[in-house]
Enzyme design. Structure first.
Site, mmCIF file in Angstrom:
data_model
loop_
_atom_site.group_PDB
_atom_site.id
_atom_site.type_symbol
_atom_site.label_atom_id
_atom_site.label_comp_id
_atom_site.label_asym_id
_atom_site.label_seq_id
_atom_site.Cartn_x
_atom_site.Cartn_y
_atom_site.Cartn_z
ATOM 1 N N ALA A 1 26.865 31.167 42.708
ATOM 2 C CA ALA A 1 26.925 31.004 44.289
ATOM 3 C C ALA A 1 27.209 32.864 44.911
ATOM 4 O O ALA A 1 26.693 32.775 45.454
ATOM 5 C CB ALA A 1 28.360 30.471 44.409
ATOM 6 N N ASN B 1 38.526 29.087 48.083
ATOM 7 C CA ASN B 1 39.526 28.795 46.459
ATOM 8 C C ASN B 1 40.698 29.004 46.046
ATOM 9 O O ASN B 1 41.519 29.000 45.196
ATOM 10 C CB ASN B 1 38.454 29.886 45.689
ATOM 11 C CG ASN B 1 38.172 31.368 46.132
ATOM 12 O OD1 ASN B 1 38.002 31.679 47.538
ATOM 13 N ND2 ASN B 1 38.973 32.518 45.766
ATOM 14 N N GLN C 1 33.581 25.455 45.584
ATOM 15 C CA GLN C 1 34.459 25.308 44.796
ATOM 16 C C GLN C 1 34.327 23.944 46.444
ATOM 17 O O GLN C 1 34.938 22.812 45.956
ATOM 18 C CB GLN C 1 36.316 25.720 46.381
ATOM 19 C CG GLN C 1 35.764 27.095 45.579
ATOM 20 C CD GLN C 1 36.970 26.500 44.709
ATOM 21 O OE1 GLN C 1 36.531 25.602 44.316
ATOM 22 N NE2 GLN C 1 36.907 27.731 43.492
ATOM 23 N N CYS D 1 38.706 35.960 40.574
ATOM 24 C CA CYS D 1 38.122 37.092 40.496
ATOM 25 C C CYS D 1 39.081 38.305 40.465
ATOM 26 O O CYS D 1 38.483 39.433 40.118
ATOM 27 C CB CYS D 1 36.872 36.669 41.721
ATOM 28 S SG CYS D 1 36.034 35.249 41.139
HETATM 29 C C1 LIG Z 1 34.812 30.484 47.068
HETATM 30 C C2 LIG Z 1 33.516 31.533 46.045
HETATM 31 N N1 LIG Z 1 32.542 31.459 46.180
HETATM 32 C C3 LIG Z 1 31.754 32.843 45.260
HETATM 33 C C4 LIG Z 1 32.974 32.114 43.986
HETATM 34 C C5 LIG Z 1 31.588 32.739 42.728
HETATM 35 O O1 LIG Z 1 30.812 32.024 42.903
HETATM 36 P P1 LIG Z 1 29.956 32.132 40.990
HETATM 37 O O2 LIG Z 1 31.297 32.147 39.954
HETATM 38 O O3 LIG Z 1 29.213 31.176 40.409
HETATM 39 O O4 LIG Z 1 29.599 33.359 41.423
HETATM 40 C C6 LIG Z 1 33.731 32.004 43.845
HETATM 41 C C7 LIG Z 1 34.129 31.991 42.259
HETATM 42 O O5 LIG Z 1 34.916 31.826 41.937
HETATM 43 C C8 LIG Z 1 33.834 31.233 44.750
HETATM 44 O O6 LIG Z 1 35.591 30.301 44.726
#
Ligand SMILES: Cc1ncc(COP(=O)(O)O)c(C=O)c1O
Length: 395
Positions: free
Chosen positions: A74, A154, A182, A329
């Site tokens: 994502a 998230n 999510q 993150c």
């Molecule tokens: C809302 C949202 N967007 C983007 C991401 C990032 O996704 P990815 O780990 O697939 O890059 C996350 C992951 O924590 C997320 O919760």
């Protein structure tokens, strides 16, 4: 003796479903061809697997298979959507609308665009984390090219009114992107009904492997154009160059197909657990507050603040229960969650917030064991605080 470890952090990531893994395994060894090598059967059989996965992902969001672009996740999909639209539509406008509670994968590319001279409006949210569709409407200017609003938050799980925002975007001829990292596979997302033009998807939030995801890109009415963010062999219609990760793609497809089958039953099971947990915490610990919308939410996500208890201190007391403070993150930083702060609550509530998320491997007994441990840890911290107060120690 160590106690049983309990994982309640499914918003951070999920384990690969064994059924998904089984489908993926042959694509590491036996079916190893390059899906872009159309000159022989090795490549063609890999391409057939990729095509199947494309159809499985598309089916879950009511899209066409040729509208799915595979990416690394994502984060990459968000970057392609935001940076790609900003560059491709620079002649039409320079203004983007998003909201303050977005993930960094949207906020950071927005900041990058601001550095490049674009304008970004960051809409506020209400106390539940909801963006007001009328505020979106009011923010649109003749220079607006993109609206980017996440499908599900998230940290607190609040679901955005995507259909209403999508209708407004369509009415004004503005493209609509949603980060569904999510939401995909957990709640219904229909790109037609919701007028979504770009949708970011991640496999590892829905029992697929890490490092694979997709970007839905509308191909007609309107046809969305994107400038790539990097260049190479022209894979994925030139939008995402690089040899396709066939095992990962097969895993994402299988995870999507499973989610389609299991979503409704999981919704009921997870919603019942998270509600029961909240009720139990409130009964045992007093005024535990829910952060996020009580009903318009991800069924598996519960975010609470326990008054008088800092989430960091609580987590230290719970080495065998995996729950989160803030988003995974950014959990290395001790800054209060930007999401909880955006709800308009005092700083203490943000510092006290914990996210508990259940999933496919959670057993009923785990819920009660974890709830019991959280209650015991909270009571312990409260006793320590009371003793400190009694002895006059304040620091
Ligand atoms: C809302 C949202 N967007 C983007 C991401 C990032 O996704 P990815 O780990 O697939 O890059 C996350 C992951 O924590 C997320 O919760």
């Amino acid at each position: 003796m160590t106690s049983q470890r309990i994982y309640l952090d499914y918003n951070a990531t999920t384990p690969v479903d064994p059924r998904v893994l089984e489908i993926m395994l042959p694509y590491f060894t036996e079916v190893f061809g390059n899906a872009a090598s159309n000159d022989h059967e090795f490549g063609l059989e890999a391409k057939r697997a990729v095509d199947k996965a494309r159809a499985q992902v598309a089916a879950l969001i009511n899209a066409s298979p040729n509208e799915i672009i595979f990416t690394s996740g994502a984060t990459e999909s968000d970057n392609i959507a935001l940076l790609g639209v900003a560059e491709k539509y620079a002649g039409k406008g320079d203004h983007i609308i998003t909201c303050v509670t977005e993930h960094k994968a949207v906020l950071d590319p927005c900041q990058r665009l601001e550095k490049l001279g674009k304008r970004v409006t960051y809409l506020p949210v209400d106390q539940y984390g909801l963006v007001d569709p009328d505020a979106v409407r009011r923010a649109i200017t003749p220079r607006t090219i993109l609206i980017s609003i996440m499908a599900a938050n998230n940290e607190i799980g609040t679901l955005a009114p995507l259909a209403e925002i999508g209708a407004i975007a369509r009415e004004h001829g503005v493209l609509f992107h949603s980060d569904a990292a999510q939401a995909f596979g957990h709640v219904q997302v229909d790109v037609q009904a919701m007028h979504i033009d770009l949708l970011s998807i991640s496999a590892h939030k829905v029992y697929g492997p890490k490092g694979i995801g997709a970007l839905y890109r509308r191909r007609s009415n309107p046809r969305v154009l994107l400038e790539p963010i990097f260049y190479g062999g022209g894979h994925e219609k030139g939008i995402r160059s690089g040899t396709l990760n066939t095992p990962g793609i097969v895993g994402l497809g299988a995870a999507a197909a499973l989610a389609q089958k299991e979503m409704a039953a999981e919704d009921m099971r997870f919603r019942a657990w998270t509600e029961a947990m909240l009720a139990c915490l409130q009964a045992e610990l007093g005024d535990v507050e829910r952060n996020g919308h009580p009903t318009q939410r991800l069924p598996h996500t519960l975010n609470v603040s326990i008054p008088g208890v800092e989430s960091r201190a609580l987590i230290v007391q719970l080495p065998d229960v995996a729950i989160a403070t803030g988003s995974a993150c950014t959990s290395a930083s001790v800054a209060p969650s930007h999401v909880i702060m955006a709800l308009g609550y005092p700083l203490a509530r943000a510092h006290g917030s914990v996210r508990i998320s259940v999933g496919r491997n959670t057993a009923d007994a785990c819920i009660w064991l974890a709830t019991g441990r959280i209650i015991a840890a909270t009571n312990h911290l409260r006793t320590l605080a009371a003793n400190r107060e009694f002895s006059g120690v304040t620091a």
